[in-house]
Design a protein around this motif. Structure first.
Motif, mmCIF file in Angstrom:
data_model
loop_
_atom_site.group_PDB
_atom_site.id
_atom_site.type_symbol
_atom_site.label_atom_id
_atom_site.label_comp_id
_atom_site.label_asym_id
_atom_site.label_seq_id
_atom_site.Cartn_x
_atom_site.Cartn_y
_atom_site.Cartn_z
ATOM 1 N N LEU A 228 0.829 -1.211 0.000
ATOM 2 C CA LEU A 228 0.000 0.000 0.000
ATOM 3 C C LEU A 228 0.860 1.257 0.000
ATOM 4 O O LEU A 228 0.602 2.198 -0.772
ATOM 5 C CB LEU A 228 -0.924 -0.009 1.219
ATOM 6 C CG LEU A 228 -1.788 1.238 1.425
ATOM 7 C CD1 LEU A 228 -2.699 1.461 0.233
ATOM 8 C CD2 LEU A 228 -2.602 1.120 2.710
ATOM 9 N N ASP B 73 2.494 1.767 -3.282
ATOM 10 C CA ASP B 73 1.459 2.134 -4.249
ATOM 11 C C ASP B 73 1.153 3.617 -4.144
ATOM 12 O O ASP B 73 1.004 4.324 -5.157
ATOM 13 C CB ASP B 73 0.197 1.300 -3.977
ATOM 14 C CG ASP B 73 -0.793 1.345 -5.125
ATOM 15 O OD1 ASP B 73 -0.466 1.904 -6.186
ATOM 16 O OD2 ASP B 73 -1.910 0.794 -4.975
ATOM 17 N N GLN C 244 -1.997 -0.247 -12.566
ATOM 18 C CA GLN C 244 -1.622 -0.534 -11.179
ATOM 19 C C GLN C 244 -1.757 -2.008 -10.785
ATOM 20 O O GLN C 244 -0.787 -2.617 -10.305
ATOM 21 C CB GLN C 244 -2.455 0.353 -10.250
ATOM 22 C CG GLN C 244 -2.380 0.007 -8.768
ATOM 23 C CD GLN C 244 -3.474 0.700 -7.962
ATOM 24 O OE1 GLN C 244 -4.343 1.352 -8.523
ATOM 25 N NE2 GLN C 244 -3.426 0.569 -6.659
ATOM 26 N N ILE D 139 1.482 -4.587 -9.788
ATOM 27 C CA ILE D 139 1.567 -5.131 -8.426
ATOM 28 C C ILE D 139 1.611 -6.653 -8.451
ATOM 29 O O ILE D 139 2.478 -7.288 -7.846
ATOM 30 C CB ILE D 139 0.380 -4.644 -7.571
ATOM 31 C CG1 ILE D 139 0.515 -3.147 -7.273
ATOM 32 C CG2 ILE D 139 0.316 -5.424 -6.248
ATOM 33 C CD1 ILE D 139 -0.677 -2.558 -6.553
ATOM 34 N N THR E 207 -6.643 5.254 -6.299
ATOM 35 C CA THR E 207 -5.549 4.316 -6.030
ATOM 36 C C THR E 207 -5.923 3.376 -4.888
ATOM 37 O O THR E 207 -5.709 2.152 -4.973
ATOM 38 C CB THR E 207 -4.259 5.076 -5.676
ATOM 39 O OG1 THR E 207 -3.744 5.700 -6.854
ATOM 40 C CG2 THR E 207 -3.188 4.129 -5.117
ATOM 41 N N TYR F 16 -6.539 -0.607 -5.201
ATOM 42 C CA TYR F 16 -5.717 -1.465 -4.356
ATOM 43 C C TYR F 16 -6.601 -2.414 -3.546
ATOM 44 O O TYR F 16 -6.322 -3.610 -3.440
ATOM 45 C CB TYR F 16 -4.859 -0.632 -3.407
ATOM 46 C CG TYR F 16 -4.113 -1.463 -2.388
ATOM 47 C CD1 TYR F 16 -3.012 -2.226 -2.760
ATOM 48 C CD2 TYR F 16 -4.532 -1.495 -1.056
ATOM 49 C CE1 TYR F 16 -2.348 -3.013 -1.833
ATOM 50 C CE2 TYR F 16 -3.862 -2.279 -0.121
ATOM 51 C CZ TYR F 16 -2.771 -3.028 -0.516
ATOM 52 O OH TYR F 16 -2.121 -3.819 0.412
#
Length: 305
Positions: A45, A48, A75, A79, A152, A156
């Motif tokens: 996190l 990110d 994203q 990841i 974001t 996530y």
């Protein structure tokens, strides 16, 4: 031809921005992992958010918040790639690979759609411009938190089930996971078809503004005002439930999909409808076409079509 070359150059610039953000995010993740201060998920996190801050800086430099637009689809792929194929990768079962392939399918399609609709770095999404006009001196805060950071965090949260699946030792893929994964695939196809139909409609409207109707009323758009948003919502519910079926006691993994749904229901869709309401005939169009679910079509809609 000149506009096409300008578009290509600006896409390459944005690609460079994202490469820089990814590089620093990976480096910071390695640092935080070595320190061992935070948990695995917190480290992901934090890095990110760091990548988001870097993209935010580039968007400020270019004075265009649309620099962030591809982040939504890039994203999750970055990841998951780092943990599936990175130097510290372990032995994985088919479940995380299955989910990764679905998310790649979703992310690549969405990124290509962004590239197709992208004009140049001098053109900004109408929603960001509207927010800038409304919030004025508070726009820098809205820009960072509302346009960059909150999306974001939501994406996530949506990606956490797939990240969790990577860390389940040899998680077994069951029939329910396959079904929910297939639902996510269908959702991506739904998005692709609806975007294609919208692109075709806009092209026809640009060529024949007098004869083309104000609102798209054919294909998937005959039954839903936002079939592309519907696909996005279903996509992440499918991913979350595919993992929850394997670990039902981790039911909270659906939180990301739930928040994502709220984002579209209470922010994205109302904003889009408000803009459409400026066009003549929107009230009738709204009555005849459902917001999301293409089921139980109004009788008025059936008669008028």
């Amino acid at each position: 031809m000149k506009s096409d070359s300008k578009k290509l150059i600006d896409i390459l610039r944005i690609t460079l921005y994202y490469a820089i953000a990814t590089f620093f995010a990976i480096k910071f993740f390695e640092i935080f992992s070595d320190l061992g201060t935070f948990s695995f998920y917190i480290n992901v996190l934090i890095t990110d958010v760091i990548a988001t801050i870097i993209i935010f800086c580039f968007s400020c430099i270019k004075r265009n918040a649309s620099v962030y637009d591809p982040y939504w689809s890039v994203q999750p792929i970055v990841i998951l790639s780092c943990f599936l194929f990175g130097p510290n990768r372990g032995k994985h079962s088919f479940l995380p690979i299955y989910l990764f392939c679905i998310i790649c399918f979703w992310g690549i399609r969405l990124t290509l759609n962004w590239a197709y609709t992208f004009k140049n770095l001098q053109t900004q999404d109408w929603r960001y411009t509207m927010l800038k006009e409304k919030t004025k001196k508070f726009y820098p805060f809205v820009n960072f938190f509302g346009i960059h950071l909150v999306p974001t965090l939501i994406v996530y949260a949506c990606t956490i089930p797939a990240i969790y699946a990577i860390n389940i030792p040899l998680a077994k893929l069951n029939v329910y996971s396959i079904i929910f994964g297939a639902i996510s695939i269908c959702a991506v196809i739904l998005q692709g078809i609806s975007d294609y139909q919208m692109h075709k409609f806009r092209k026809e409207k640009a060529q024949n503004p007098e004869t083309t109707p104000q609102f798209i009323r054919n294909g998937l758009w005959k039954y839903s005002r936002h079939p592309n948003y519907l696909g996005e919502i279903i996509m992440w519910w499918g991913i979350a439930l595919a993992v929850v079926c394997v670990v039902p006691h981790q039911w909270y993994l659906i939180i990301g999909a739930f928040i994502n749904t709220c984002l579209f229901l209470f922010i994205s869709i109302p904003m889009a409808d408000k803009r459409q309401s400026q066009k003549q005939g929107f009230d009738e169009y709204k009555k005849q076409t459902r917001m999301l679910l293409p089921i139980a079509v109004n009788k008025k809609s059936e008669k008028s079509n």
